[in-house]
Enzyme design. Sequence first.
Site, mmCIF file in Angstrom:
data_model
loop_
_atom_site.group_PDB
_atom_site.id
_atom_site.type_symbol
_atom_site.label_atom_id
_atom_site.label_comp_id
_atom_site.label_asym_id
_atom_site.label_seq_id
_atom_site.Cartn_x
_atom_site.Cartn_y
_atom_site.Cartn_z
ATOM 1 C CD GLU A 55 -2.038 1.521 2.833
ATOM 2 O OE1 GLU A 55 -2.228 0.162 4.133
ATOM 3 O OE2 GLU A 55 -3.178 1.929 3.010
ATOM 4 C CG ASP B 13 -0.414 1.701 6.610
ATOM 5 O OD1 ASP B 13 0.861 1.366 6.388
ATOM 6 O OD2 ASP B 13 -0.523 3.019 6.263
ATOM 7 C CG ASP C 208 -4.117 2.105 9.197
ATOM 8 O OD1 ASP C 208 -5.156 1.214 8.356
ATOM 9 O OD2 ASP C 208 -4.140 3.137 8.803
ATOM 10 C CG ASP D 217 -7.590 4.423 5.502
ATOM 11 O OD1 ASP D 217 -9.208 3.949 5.612
ATOM 12 O OD2 ASP D 217 -7.414 5.324 5.586
#
Length: 640
Positions: A428, A501, A503, A505
């Site tokens: 990403e 990541d 998280d 997102d």
Amino acid sequence: MSVENEYGADQIQILEGLEAVRKRPGMYIGSTSARGLHHLVYEIVDNAVDEALAGYCDNIQVIINADGSITVEDDGRGIPVGMNHKAGKSALEVVYTVLHAGGKFGGGGYKVSGGLHGVGASVVNALSSSLCVEVCRDGNVYYQSYKIGKPDEPVKIIDTCDLNKHGTKVSFLPDPKIFEDTVFDYDTLKERMRETAFLTKGLRIILRDTREDEEKRSEFHYAGGIKEFVTYLNNSKEALYEDVIYCEGTREDVYVEVALQHNDSYNDATYSFVNNIITPEGGTHLAGFRNALTKTFNNYARANKILKDTEPALSGEDIREGLTAIISVKIEEPQFEGQTKQKLGNSEVRGAVDSVVSEQLTYFLEQNPAIAKAICEKSLLAQRAREAARKARDLTRRKTALEGTSLPGKLADCSDKDPKNCEIFIVEGDSAGGSAKTARSRATQAILPLRGKILNVEKARLDKIYGNAEIKAMITAFGTGIHEDFDISKLRYHKIIIMTDADVDGAHISTLMLTFLYRFMPELIRDGHVYLAQPPLYKIEKNKNVWYAYSDDELNKILLDIGRDGNNKIQRYKGLGEMDAEQLWETTMDPEKRVLKRVLIDDENSSAVDLTFTTLMGDKVEPRRIFIEENAKYVQNLDV
Ligand code: 0RA
């Protein structure tokens, strides 16, 4: 020959039958893994469902008991207990001890027989260390118990009951000598019971788990049957129209039920069943349905000038874009074909389904012109998009022919050419991609950075998908092609590792990636090539020593070990980009130290699998959240 002798000969045959089941359990229940274990429950429940299909049973209760055994109780007529003169013993005993005797005797209204392998009670008995059955009928409670399939004593009356009460209650404890694991999974049983209830309208199934202090309980009861099944499957999507279209009828002893509704997605989610058994490979019932659907909509579209005489016919695929459908047929003697015996072969079923659906769908469309028009117009759009996609694809094919197989510019490829040794990280963001390129082991690790969120393939038509740069880059990097061009032998990396990541997102991007892979290259997931990288959440430093924590639990454990004081500095990683190349290598990429999660598909429950991905990507937020909480377990932990 005397009666005694006859009894003796019978007894020997029975023991041989039980022996055969215990010797090759896989032949009777598929396997001795968790899947086979759960099949025991389905066999017993299916017998009770047969009684419901015959019109005599309204309630089934399934209980996981505290000792790990299962109880299945129904309010059917009760298994017959009278003397079976041929066998010289109670019919009840015959059902539980003679192979293949289950359900098929008695005649009368008792016709349809479910059960994946059509074996039933005696097989479950043979594979259980103990089993007992109670039958309530004619004011008596009849009882018999068994150890590994052998009766402890003849059927006896143990109690009286209300004259109006009737039913069968079976309890069994699977034999740990047969099964790898004898612990039942509540959620597995729950999904199956839900599906069974959808397929048997009006039947109430209650599932209880009493193993823990707090009892779990689910109740399934659908007056609308497969109509409600379709509503349930479309729950996380926007339906194209409110009604679920429903067709029902009998042709030549084939009972046909079909429910369907279109949604705003682009996938075909059609599930077919025979006698309540899912047929993942379809067969004659599915073929009959598809033929009727294509024919009926084309006739309607032409007759109503939605499709001009000069325009080409709508294809089946066009009409099935965004379709959710259940096809359920009940027949007396199903024949299964194909390598895995999951495809219905009975030829008379094709015509029966075709006839019922053509007739009733034609009538429905005439009565509901607004719905008919909406479906035809969606199909027309699909037709145009498919044509555009074909052109776009031809163009890319021609391009690769001209330019050779040029790899995407952003790909940092590895030097090793043996796919078995190679892995590709889909990363990403460009900055994390940069760190990963510096960190990687050049020989075997390739890096493909993706910019931002990739296209949600659940919400895009084919032409747009093929035009998307990130998706094109992945397809060319993997080397396999897609759809009918897909060839797994051309896969350039045996590990495809999604690195995002840690998280929300990041989780969303992983999901978009998985959705793409699931829809376009499901074989990659099925063959175990797809993984999720696990970057750490925290870095803990103390006196020049460094620890990484991959969860809050782990962080607390480390802090407990090293002592929480002013001397440790804890760093929370917000993204991959915060790590330098060395840290990224150490924590996430180094094959010696990293942890990967392998992504799996549970094929058994194909309607639930489909939901796995579509629910996640749907429009409505609430089902998505619930889904994420419930399905974390679909991802298996794996140290590689
Ligand atoms: C055959 C005939 C009759 C009942 C059943 C089978 C029956 C089987 C099972 C298996 C689980 N629960 C069941 N309940 C009923 C009834 C024959 C009669 O009463 O005339």
